[in-house]
Design an enzyme around this catalytic site. Structure first.
Site, PDB file in Angstrom:
ATOM      1  N   TYR A 243      13.153   9.939   1.945  1.00 48.92           N
ATOM      2  CA  TYR A 243      12.641   9.456   3.223  1.00 48.92           C
ATOM      3  C   TYR A 243      11.121   9.516   3.209  1.00 48.92           C
ATOM      4  CZ  TYR A 243      11.847   9.078   8.222  1.00 48.92           C
ATOM      5  OH  TYR A 243      11.401   8.680   9.449  1.00 48.92           O
TER       6      TYR A 243
ATOM      7  N   GLN B 262       7.921   9.059   4.892  1.00 48.81           N
ATOM      8  CA  GLN B 262       7.151   8.865   6.122  1.00 48.81           C
ATOM      9  C   GLN B 262       5.713   9.367   5.959  1.00 48.81           C
ATOM     10  OE1 GLN B 262       8.952   9.328  10.037  1.00 48.81           O
ATOM     11  NE2 GLN B 262       7.418  10.900  10.479  1.00 48.81           N
ATOM     12  N   THR B 263       5.572  10.676   5.677  1.00 49.88           N
ATOM     13  CA  THR B 263       4.248  11.305   5.647  1.00 49.88           C
ATOM     14  C   THR B 263       3.338  10.672   4.592  1.00 49.88           C
ATOM     15  OG1 THR B 263       5.344  13.317   6.291  1.00 49.88           O
ATOM     16  CG2 THR B 263       3.116  13.557   5.437  1.00 49.88           C
TER      17      THR B 263
ATOM     18  N   ARG C  32      14.143  47.067  14.565  1.00 52.24           N
ATOM     19  CA  ARG C  32      13.634  45.835  13.959  1.00 52.24           C
ATOM     20  C   ARG C  32      14.781  44.957  13.463  1.00 52.24           C
ATOM     21  NH1 ARG C  32       9.681  47.573   9.300  1.00 52.24           N
ATOM     22  NH2 ARG C  32      10.359  49.693   9.718  1.00 52.24           N
TER      23      ARG C  32
ATOM     24  N   GLY D 190       8.757  49.061  -0.492  1.00 49.21           N
ATOM     25  CA  GLY D 190       8.311  48.506  -1.774  1.00 49.21           C
ATOM     26  C   GLY D 190       9.361  47.642  -2.442  1.00 49.21           C
TER      27      GLY D 190
ATOM     28  N   GLY E  90      10.258  14.560  -0.343  1.00 50.30           N
ATOM     29  CA  GLY E  90      11.254  15.269  -1.139  1.00 50.30           C
ATOM     30  C   GLY E  90      12.072  14.304  -1.972  1.00 50.30           C
TER      31      GLY E  90
ATOM     32  N   THR F 116       7.012  23.315   9.561  1.00 53.25           N
ATOM     33  CA  THR F 116       6.086  22.182   9.415  1.00 53.25           C
ATOM     34  C   THR F 116       6.820  20.840   9.327  1.00 53.25           C
ATOM     35  OG1 THR F 116       4.550  23.614   8.237  1.00 53.25           O
ATOM     36  CG2 THR F 116       4.228  21.257   7.966  1.00 53.25           C
TER      37      THR F 116
ATOM     38  N   SER G 255       1.671  14.245  11.332  1.00 51.13           N
ATOM     39  CA  SER G 255       2.178  14.299  12.713  1.00 51.13           C
ATOM     40  C   SER G 255       1.940  12.996  13.465  1.00 51.13           C
ATOM     41  CB  SER G 255       1.484  15.437  13.471  1.00 51.13           C
ATOM     42  OG  SER G 255       1.651  16.638  12.772  1.00 51.13           O
TER      43      SER G 255
ATOM     44  N   GLU H  54       9.796  17.935   9.595  1.00 50.73           N
ATOM     45  CA  GLU H  54      10.617  17.439  10.720  1.00 50.73           C
ATOM     46  C   GLU H  54       9.964  17.747  12.062  1.00 50.73           C
ATOM     47  OE1 GLU H  54      12.679  15.303  10.228  1.00 50.73           O
ATOM     48  OE2 GLU H  54      12.678  15.679   8.075  1.00 50.73           O
TER      49      GLU H  54
HETATM   50  C1  LIG Z   1       8.295  21.330   1.999  1.00 48.68           C
HETATM   51  C2  LIG Z   1       7.967  20.053   2.709  1.00 48.68           C
HETATM   52  C3  LIG Z   1       8.821  18.959   2.592  1.00 48.68           C
HETATM   53  C4  LIG Z   1       8.509  17.752   3.202  1.00 48.68           C
HETATM   54  N1  LIG Z   1       9.344  16.675   3.022  1.00 48.68           N
HETATM   55  C5  LIG Z   1       8.993  15.472   3.566  1.00 48.68           C
HETATM   56  C6  LIG Z   1       9.797  14.309   3.331  1.00 48.68           C
HETATM   57  O1  LIG Z   1      10.819  14.351   2.628  1.00 48.68           O
HETATM   58  N2  LIG Z   1       9.409  13.137   3.884  1.00 48.68           N
HETATM   59  C7  LIG Z   1       8.293  13.031   4.662  1.00 48.68           C
HETATM   60  O2  LIG Z   1       8.011  11.953   5.147  1.00 48.68           O
HETATM   61  N3  LIG Z   1       7.508  14.119   4.901  1.00 48.68           N
HETATM   62  C8  LIG Z   1       7.830  15.326   4.377  1.00 48.68           C
HETATM   63  N4  LIG Z   1       7.039  16.433   4.604  1.00 48.68           N
HETATM   64  C9  LIG Z   1       5.825  16.284   5.394  1.00 48.68           C
HETATM   65  C10 LIG Z   1       5.935  16.884   6.785  1.00 48.68           C
HETATM   66  O3  LIG Z   1       6.811  16.139   7.559  1.00 48.68           O
HETATM   67  C11 LIG Z   1       4.518  16.960   7.368  1.00 48.68           C
HETATM   68  O4  LIG Z   1       3.832  17.936   6.628  1.00 48.68           O
HETATM   69  C12 LIG Z   1       4.536  17.306   8.835  1.00 48.68           C
HETATM   70  O5  LIG Z   1       4.983  16.203   9.583  1.00 48.68           O
HETATM   71  C13 LIG Z   1       3.157  17.715   9.360  1.00 48.68           C
HETATM   72  O6  LIG Z   1       2.210  16.756   9.081  1.00 48.68           O
HETATM   73  P1  LIG Z   1       0.856  17.135   8.300  1.00 48.68           P
HETATM   74  O7  LIG Z   1       1.219  17.903   7.102  1.00 48.68           O
HETATM   75  O8  LIG Z   1       0.100  15.883   8.122  1.00 48.68           O
HETATM   76  O9  LIG Z   1       0.074  18.102   9.256  1.00 48.68           O
HETATM   77  P2  LIG Z   1      -0.962  17.650  10.367  1.00 48.68           P
HETATM   78  O10 LIG Z   1      -0.301  16.695  11.288  1.00 48.68           O
HETATM   79  O11 LIG Z   1      -2.236  17.235   9.760  1.00 48.68           O
HETATM   80  O12 LIG Z   1      -1.161  19.040  11.110  1.00 48.68           O
HETATM   81  C14 LIG Z   1      -2.155  19.979  10.700  1.00 48.68           C
HETATM   82  C15 LIG Z   1      -2.422  20.940  11.862  1.00 48.68           C
HETATM   83  O13 LIG Z   1      -2.948  20.211  12.974  1.00 48.68           O
HETATM   84  C16 LIG Z   1      -2.194  20.429  14.136  1.00 48.68           C
HETATM   85  N5  LIG Z   1      -2.074  19.156  14.854  1.00 48.68           N
HETATM   86  C17 LIG Z   1      -1.815  17.940  14.331  1.00 48.68           C
HETATM   87  N6  LIG Z   1      -1.750  17.028  15.310  1.00 48.68           N
HETATM   88  C18 LIG Z   1      -1.943  17.668  16.455  1.00 48.68           C
HETATM   89  C19 LIG Z   1      -1.977  17.266  17.819  1.00 48.68           C
HETATM   90  N7  LIG Z   1      -1.744  16.001  18.174  1.00 48.68           N
HETATM   91  N8  LIG Z   1      -2.176  18.217  18.749  1.00 48.68           N
HETATM   92  C20 LIG Z   1      -2.376  19.500  18.396  1.00 48.68           C
HETATM   93  N9  LIG Z   1      -2.345  19.936  17.127  1.00 48.68           N
HETATM   94  C21 LIG Z   1      -2.148  19.037  16.177  1.00 48.68           C
HETATM   95  C22 LIG Z   1      -0.831  20.926  13.664  1.00 48.68           C
HETATM   96  O14 LIG Z   1      -0.259  21.813  14.619  1.00 48.68           O
HETATM   97  C23 LIG Z   1      -1.164  21.649  12.350  1.00 48.68           C
HETATM   98  O15 LIG Z   1      -1.481  22.978  12.638  1.00 48.68           O
HETATM   99  C24 LIG Z   1       7.338  17.643   4.003  1.00 48.68           C
HETATM  100  C25 LIG Z   1       6.502  18.747   4.133  1.00 48.68           C
HETATM  101  C26 LIG Z   1       6.791  19.938   3.503  1.00 48.68           C
HETATM  102  C27 LIG Z   1       5.851  21.095   3.660  1.00 48.68           C
END
Ligand SMILES: Cc1cc2nc3c(=O)[nH]c(=O)nc-3n(C[C@H](O)[C@H](O)[C@H](O)COP(=O)(O)OP(=O)(O)OC[C@H]3O[C@@H](n4cnc5c(N)ncnc54)[C@H](O)[C@@H]3O)c2cc1C
Length: 698
Positions: A143, A145-146, A340, A408, A185, A429, A152, A431
């Site tokens: 999938y 997207q990112t 805890r 430990g 992924g 992070t 986000s 979904e």
């Molecule tokens: C292990 C793993 C597997 C993944 N698998 C996939 C996959 O299969 N397919 C896919 O498409 N993606 C995948 N991702 C990506 C994942 O969906 C994104 O990392 C996630 O959507 C967050 O986007 P970003 O990393 O760009 O963080 P950002 O959006 O850049 O966020 C960075 C920081 O800014 C803050 N922030 C961002 N926007 C705002 C806002 N509007 N208001 C306030 N705070 C904000 C957030 O809270 C965060 O702290 C995966 C990520 C990981 C870590």
């Protein structure tokens, strides 16, 4: 301590004694948590098969390189598919087998992201062509997207899908470095196909925003990337987590796909390039809701694994003061330890039950959606978002707290909990990043508030509007009349205490949610910095509180559970409610919700929270003898836990010793580093000393 005392033999003895102490019938409670005997037997059978198969051997994985872990992951996936065929396993059996492997595998993305999104959103034509081969794993999906530059903010994704009416094709293109798909992924090396999120561009350059497209990535003959696509793995991840998964990048250079490959069950483009609107703005969220509802269950089981290990270890680890038997006390007997661990156990039970209920609601929603009925979508979106945040945030904290509770040895990779932590942390992070997702939960809560009380927030809702409140905003009924007031609370010990009364605790959680949303509505023009998170958490915890009340009523009616099982489970679920309130006391105090009628302070304390804290302490103490039984009821085999500290028989020291002997550094008495580095350093140090002595003599 007796001279001939054998601390290692004592551990097994301690475990036997602890098992005798429990008053629950482990078999009954296990069936309850597995939703019936059939489900449990099914899982038990699969564990038996898989754990004996050498392909699934876990003994060497701590020393494997990233590439070896990836290769092993796919070898295991291949074996599961073989077993599926050989043994006539259902799809569900194969999913259970995969979940047992406790390694995030590339195939999970096919099953949890690619396939559901495709099935929910592809046109009938595309379904007819590909649903079969997707189900039989004739192609592997991911999938996409990112992107490198955006996660986000989906609306700002840069990848484009431009429609070309002349050839009835879309052209997928990544115009910039930052438009590279990233983190995907199974994309790096495994997937043959993907669902790509891209800006739909109509003829004339009209941008219709992100839409989904089904794209072949690799050849089904040679596995080479198709022309116009570059892709690869993004590299290792923090704490060596997700090592077996090839999270990848991809860039598309004017890649053409047929028009039919747009996932067009809802939004469509006509042959001549006109846009057809979907019937509901959020209808394309279906796939995401599926993944999020699954994440609640996963968070529950991961938390469960960590706490089973920690409780078993705490049951046999002796440290500190000596008891009447002359032996040091078992660490589980220290209040600072059980206070805890037991709330973590309670959360594991509650989240597992919640996850199951959520998946059932999801299925109902999907059935309705297939008939064009979108009425459940908004509610499902609100609840899955809130629960995804709550359960993943909790499980990340709980797994680490469980690890720390073991001192430990908890830090040894052989405890198995570090591995769980490494894999669970990104769940906050992906979904929907939890802090970003908070905003959607708040938006849904405010929408419900304003639809009840008007834009000014001062209207009086009709009884029928209140009756029509959905489960996620049911707490708002409390604001419907000025005569409704938060309950007065009876402090004190025992059953009379309000802190031991489910209904009161649930009501308190609902009052907190209602007042938080009211506060948010009043101060929306200038919210304080944490209000979003508090509203999101508060409303979700009110929802969960009500569900916990229903769960308690359900297992009270469950004829398969004995009275003692129900009593213990009731106390465990009560602990969930008590500790949920305790962790949010700032809110309860801020809104004056602790209206204590007979405060402890009359006698000894000025603290209005003391009654709750004492109730938690006493509830935990009553649950200590049940802890091992409740962990056994979660039904993990030693093979599944793969933990020296979580051994069923309690023989932790022997297990740690045996594992340490398998460390490859121990293969040679003198390490290779001796000649290369240790010896020169020692020699230099000795020479320096001799030179200094010689200089002083001079
Ligand atoms: C292990 C793993 C597997 C993944 N698998 C996939 C996959 O299969 N397919 C896919 O498409 N993606 C995948 N991702 C990506 C994942 O969906 C994104 O990392 C996630 O959507 C967050 O986007 P970003 O990393 O760009 O963080 P950002 O959006 O850049 O966020 C960075 C920081 O800014 C803050 N922030 C961002 N926007 C705002 C806002 N509007 N208001 C306030 N705070 C904000 C957030 O809270 C965060 O702290 C995966 C990520 C990981 C870590």
């Amino acid at each position: 301590m007796p001279a001939d005392h054998d601390a290692s033999a004592q551990t097994s003895l301690d475990m036997i004694i602890a098992r005798k102490e429990t008053s629950i019938d482990v078999v009954n409670v296990r069936q309850f948590i597995y939703n019936g005997r059939e489900e449990w037997r099914r899982k038990e059978k699969i564990v038996e098969i898989v754990s004996k198969d050498p392909v699934f051997d876990k003994s060497k994985r701590e020393w494997m390189t990233r590439t070896e872990k990836y290769t092993r992951g796919l070898r295991m996936t291949n074996r599961i598919h073989e077993l599926e065929q050989l043994l006539g396993w259902s799809k569900q059996d194969a999913t259970i087998a995969t979940s047992l492997l406790d390694d995030p595998l590339p195939i999970s993305l096919h099953v949890t992201a690619f396939e559901p999104v495709f099935l929910l959103q592809a046109s009938q034509e595309l379904l007819d062509k590909y649903a079969g081969v997707i189900a039989s794993r004739g192609i592997f999906g991911c999938y996409l997207q990112t992107e490198l530059g955006h996660g986000s903010n989906v609306a700002a994704l840069e990848t484009t899908a431009s429609y070309i009416p002349q050839t009835k094709e879309f052209e997928i293109h990544s115009p910039t470095l930052t438009s590279n798909k990233w983190w995907i992924g199974a994309l790096g090396k495994t997937a043959t196909h993907g669902v790509v999120q891209a800006q739909l561009i109509l003829p004339g350059g009209v941008d219709m925003g992100p839409h989904l497209f089904f794209v072949q990535l690799r050849s089904l003959d040679t596995h080479e990337l198709l022309p116009g696509i570059i892709a690869g793995d993004i590299g290792p991840k923090s704490f060596h987590g997700f090592a077996a998964t090839d999270n990848g990048f991809a860039r598309f250079f004017h890649v053409r796909i047929p028009k039919e490959h747009m996932l067009s069950k809802f939004a469509q483009v006509t042959d001549d390039g006109k846009y057809v609107q979907p019937p509901h703005a959020k209808i394309s969220y279906g796939g995401m809701l599926y993944i999020r509802s699954g994440m609640v269950t996963t968070a529950g089981w991961v938390t469960a694994k960590a706490v089973v290990i920690a409780i078993r270890y705490a049951t046999v680890r002796r440290q500190g003061a000596r008891g009447p038997d002359g032996l040091e006390k078992r660490i589980i007997t220290y209040p600072s330890l059980y206070i805890r661990l037991l709330p973590i156990l309670a959360r594991a039970y509650v989240f597992i039950s919640l996850g199951r209920a959520l998946s059932q609601s999801f299925q109902i929603m999907v059935q309705r959606l297939s008939g064009g009925d979108t009425s459940l979508l908004a509610e499902m979106h609100a609840t899955t978002s809130g629960l995804k945040i709550l359960c993943t945030t909790s499980s990340v904290q709980d797994v680490e707290n469980a690890r720390r509770s073991m001192g430990g040895h908890g830090y040894s990779a052989f405890s198995g909990v570090g591995r769980l932590y490494a894999d669970v942390i990104p769940s906050v992070t992906y979904e929907g990043e939890n802090f970003v997702l908070d905003q959607q939960v708040v938006r849904a809560a405010l929408k419900a508030f304003h639809s009840l009380f008007g834009t000014e927030g001062k209207g009086r809702p009709s009884p029928s509007t209140i009756r029509g409140l959905t489960a996620s905003s049911y707490y708002l009924r409390l604001l419907s009349s000025p005569s409704k007031e938060p309950p007065f609370l009876e402090d004190g010990d025992g059953s009379k205490s309000s802190w031991n009364d489910f209904e009161t605790l649930i009501l308190l959680l609902e009052w907190r949610a209602a007042l938080l949303v009211h506060e948010m509505a009043q101060t929306a023009h200038d919210p304080d910095t944490t209000l979003f998170q508090r509203v999101s958490r508060g409303t979700t915890e009110a929802f969960v509180g009500r569900r916990v009340g229903e769960m308690i009523n359900d297992f009270r009616k469950n004829s398969e559970l004995q009275e003692s099982d129900v009593a213990v489970l009731s106390r465990l679920y009560l602990l969930y409610l008590q500790t949920t309130i305790e962790s949010a006391l700032a809110d309860f105090l801020s809104f004056g919700l602790l209206r204590i009628r007979n405060p402890f302070r009359v006698r000894a304390s000025r603290d209005p929270t003391r009654g709750l804290r004492l109730a938690i302490a006493r509830n935990c103490l009553s649950l200590v003898p049940e802890a091992v039984g409740l962990t056994d009821a979660l039904g993990f085999s030693d093979w599944e836990l793969d933990s020296t500290l979580g051994m069923y028989d309690g023989n932790v020291y022997q297990a740690l010793w045996d594992k340490a002997q398998t460390e490859p550094l121990n293969d040679k008495e003198i390490p290779d580093a001796y000649e290369e580095s240790i010896k020169p350093m020692l020699t230099r140090g000795q020479q320096k000393l001799t030179e200094r002595k010689w200089e002083t003599k001079l």
